[in-house]
Write a protein that holds these residues in place. Structure first.
Motif, PDB file in Angstrom:
ATOM      1  N   VAL A  23       0.887  -1.398  -0.077  1.00  0.00           N
ATOM      2  CA  VAL A  23       0.032   0.196  -0.123  1.00  0.00           C
ATOM      3  C   VAL A  23       0.927   1.254   0.022  1.00  0.00           C
ATOM      4  O   VAL A  23       1.931   1.327   0.441  1.00  0.00           O
ATOM      5  CB  VAL A  23      -0.920  -0.029   1.427  1.00  0.00           C
ATOM      6  CG1 VAL A  23      -0.135   0.347   2.443  1.00  0.00           C
ATOM      7  CG2 VAL A  23      -1.927   1.148   1.133  1.00  0.00           C
ATOM      8  N   CYS A  24       0.432   2.286  -0.495  1.00  0.00           N
ATOM      9  CA  CYS A  24       0.874   3.585  -0.662  1.00  0.00           C
ATOM     10  C   CYS A  24       0.690   4.133   0.404  1.00  0.00           C
ATOM     11  O   CYS A  24      -0.625   4.761   0.576  1.00  0.00           O
ATOM     12  CB  CYS A  24       0.859   4.355  -2.217  1.00  0.00           C
ATOM     13  SG  CYS A  24       1.423   5.732  -1.967  1.00  0.00           S
ATOM     14  N   THR A  25       1.754   4.824   1.215  1.00  0.00           N
ATOM     15  CA  THR A  25       1.342   5.605   2.397  1.00  0.00           C
ATOM     16  C   THR A  25       0.946   7.219   2.017  1.00  0.00           C
ATOM     17  O   THR A  25       0.224   7.921   2.805  1.00  0.00           O
ATOM     18  CB  THR A  25       2.384   5.710   3.616  1.00  0.00           C
ATOM     19  OG1 THR A  25       3.620   6.219   2.999  1.00  0.00           O
ATOM     20  CG2 THR A  25       2.790   4.273   3.992  1.00  0.00           C
ATOM     21  N   ASN A  26       1.348   7.585   0.662  1.00  0.00           N
ATOM     22  CA  ASN A  26       0.957   8.781   0.231  1.00  0.00           C
ATOM     23  C   ASN A  26      -0.714   9.041  -0.350  1.00  0.00           C
ATOM     24  O   ASN A  26      -1.423   9.854  -0.047  1.00  0.00           O
ATOM     25  CB  ASN A  26       1.910   9.156  -0.845  1.00  0.00           C
ATOM     26  CG  ASN A  26       1.684  10.668  -1.341  1.00  0.00           C
ATOM     27  OD1 ASN A  26       1.374  11.504  -0.548  1.00  0.00           O
ATOM     28  ND2 ASN A  26       1.751  10.920  -2.525  1.00  0.00           N
ATOM     29  N   CYS A  27      -0.827   7.968  -1.066  1.00  0.00           N
ATOM     30  CA  CYS A  27      -2.173   8.146  -2.015  1.00  0.00           C
ATOM     31  C   CYS A  27      -3.117   6.957  -1.527  1.00  0.00           C
ATOM     32  O   CYS A  27      -4.164   6.889  -2.019  1.00  0.00           O
ATOM     33  CB  CYS A  27      -1.941   8.221  -3.466  1.00  0.00           C
ATOM     34  SG  CYS A  27      -1.207   6.607  -4.106  1.00  0.00           S
ATOM     35  N   GLN A  28      -2.582   6.010  -0.645  1.00  0.00           N
ATOM     36  CA  GLN A  28      -3.423   4.854  -0.118  1.00  0.00           C
ATOM     37  C   GLN A  28      -3.910   4.036  -1.415  1.00  0.00           C
ATOM     38  O   GLN A  28      -4.514   3.116  -1.243  1.00  0.00           O
ATOM     39  CB  GLN A  28      -4.592   5.233   0.419  1.00  0.00           C
ATOM     40  CG  GLN A  28      -4.371   5.633   2.073  1.00  0.00           C
ATOM     41  CD  GLN A  28      -3.840   6.800   2.009  1.00  0.00           C
ATOM     42  OE1 GLN A  28      -4.028   7.817   1.517  1.00  0.00           O
ATOM     43  NE2 GLN A  28      -2.721   6.829   2.668  1.00  0.00           N
ATOM     44  N   PHE A  37       6.876   0.186  -5.686  1.00  0.00           N
ATOM     45  CA  PHE A  37       7.018   1.551  -5.983  1.00  0.00           C
ATOM     46  C   PHE A  37       5.499   1.929  -6.421  1.00  0.00           C
ATOM     47  O   PHE A  37       4.838   1.142  -7.335  1.00  0.00           O
ATOM     48  CB  PHE A  37       8.025   1.871  -7.250  1.00  0.00           C
ATOM     49  CG  PHE A  37       8.257   3.143  -7.779  1.00  0.00           C
ATOM     50  CD1 PHE A  37       8.983   4.168  -6.934  1.00  0.00           C
ATOM     51  CD2 PHE A  37       7.531   3.817  -8.925  1.00  0.00           C
ATOM     52  CE1 PHE A  37       8.874   5.502  -7.493  1.00  0.00           C
ATOM     53  CE2 PHE A  37       7.559   5.093  -9.183  1.00  0.00           C
ATOM     54  CZ  PHE A  37       8.499   6.045  -8.608  1.00  0.00           C
ATOM     55  N   CYS A  38       5.171   3.137  -6.088  1.00  0.00           N
ATOM     56  CA  CYS A  38       3.548   3.456  -6.242  1.00  0.00           C
ATOM     57  C   CYS A  38       3.644   3.971  -7.916  1.00  0.00           C
ATOM     58  O   CYS A  38       4.384   5.105  -7.994  1.00  0.00           O
ATOM     59  CB  CYS A  38       3.090   4.364  -5.338  1.00  0.00           C
ATOM     60  SG  CYS A  38       1.557   4.923  -5.629  1.00  0.00           S
ATOM     61  N   THR A  39       2.947   3.300  -8.619  1.00  0.00           N
ATOM     62  CA  THR A  39       2.825   3.674 -10.282  1.00  0.00           C
ATOM     63  C   THR A  39       1.841   4.828 -10.317  1.00  0.00           C
ATOM     64  O   THR A  39       1.645   5.384 -11.449  1.00  0.00           O
ATOM     65  CB  THR A  39       2.547   2.672 -10.775  1.00  0.00           C
ATOM     66  OG1 THR A  39       1.340   2.055 -10.485  1.00  0.00           O
ATOM     67  CG2 THR A  39       3.867   1.758 -11.012  1.00  0.00           C
ATOM     68  N   LYS A  40       0.967   5.187  -9.111  1.00  0.00           N
ATOM     69  CA  LYS A  40       0.005   6.286  -9.468  1.00  0.00           C
ATOM     70  C   LYS A  40       0.374   7.511  -9.027  1.00  0.00           C
ATOM     71  O   LYS A  40       0.218   8.494  -9.769  1.00  0.00           O
ATOM     72  CB  LYS A  40      -1.385   5.886  -8.363  1.00  0.00           C
ATOM     73  CG  LYS A  40      -2.832   6.146  -8.880  1.00  0.00           C
ATOM     74  CD  LYS A  40      -3.489   5.518  -8.028  1.00  0.00           C
ATOM     75  CE  LYS A  40      -5.123   5.879  -8.725  1.00  0.00           C
ATOM     76  NZ  LYS A  40      -6.027   5.270  -8.006  1.00  0.00           N
ATOM     77  N   CYS A  41       0.919   7.788  -7.744  1.00  0.00           N
ATOM     78  CA  CYS A  41       1.469   9.029  -7.281  1.00  0.00           C
ATOM     79  C   CYS A  41       2.897   9.218  -7.584  1.00  0.00           C
ATOM     80  O   CYS A  41       3.426  10.207  -7.507  1.00  0.00           O
ATOM     81  CB  CYS A  41       1.104   9.280  -5.856  1.00  0.00           C
ATOM     82  SG  CYS A  41       2.143   8.485  -4.687  1.00  0.00           S
ATOM     83  N   LEU A  42       3.784   8.219  -8.059  1.00  0.00           N
ATOM     84  CA  LEU A  42       5.197   8.104  -8.137  1.00  0.00           C
ATOM     85  C   LEU A  42       5.961   8.709  -7.053  1.00  0.00           C
ATOM     86  O   LEU A  42       7.324   8.943  -7.345  1.00  0.00           O
ATOM     87  CB  LEU A  42       5.376   8.990  -9.387  1.00  0.00           C
ATOM     88  CG  LEU A  42       4.676   8.513 -10.814  1.00  0.00           C
ATOM     89  CD1 LEU A  42       5.037   9.447 -11.831  1.00  0.00           C
ATOM     90  CD2 LEU A  42       4.829   7.117 -11.004  1.00  0.00           C
TER      91      LEU A  42
HETATM   92 ZN    ZN Z   1       1.135   6.487  -4.415  1.00  0.00          ZN
END
Ligand code: ZN
Length: 135
Positions: A23-28, A37-42
């Motif tokens: 899970v991305c702690t920035n954009c969930q 690596f989060c490919t949504k918010c980078l």
């Molecule tokens: Zn993210």
């Protein structure tokens, strides 16, 4: 072809035996299988491991009659697209039921089962499958 090498099986067991993704702690945004690596918010360094709840619904399915190596003993078996209750869509075997009892939207839960076996190496691989929540 399915890789049943003991080294790879051992290395990946943490992910195969649990619904462990990230899970991305920035954009969930959540990912299954695990993404580093989060490919949504980078955003960098925003990913942490996350264990998904073992529940989902069937989106679609098919019956495998001619299986790849290691799965021959299990034919015919059902493979389905399952949307986990928290979003990700995964491909998984469906067990402990028959095709005529399946329908789109059927609630399923993850269970620990034998996944594959080969005669030549006698290696048995275990992992997660899904079964209907109400048997
Ligand atoms: Zn993210």
């Amino acid at each position: 072809m399915q890789d049943l090498s003991p080294a790879k099986t051992w290395r990946l067991q943490k992910y195969r035996y649990r619904l462990l993704g990230s899970v991305c702690t920035n954009c969930q945004s959540n990912y299954y299988p695990y993404k580093a690596f989060c490919t949504k918010c980078l955003k960098e360094n925003s990913i942490k491991e996350y264990e998904f709840k073992p529940f989902g619904k069937i989106l679609s399915w098919t019956v495998i009659n001619v299986a790849p190596k290691g799965f021959e003993k299990f034919t015919p078996y059902i493979v389905a697209l399952v949307r986990l209750s928290e979003g990700p869509i995964i491909l998984s075997q469906i067990c402990d039921t028959t095709e005529d009892k399946l329908k789109t939207g059927l609630k399923v839960k993850a269970v620990f089962r034998k996944l594959a076996a080969t005669d030549d190496t006698e290696i048995i691989k275990y992992g997660l499958k899904f079964e209907p929540q109400e048997l």
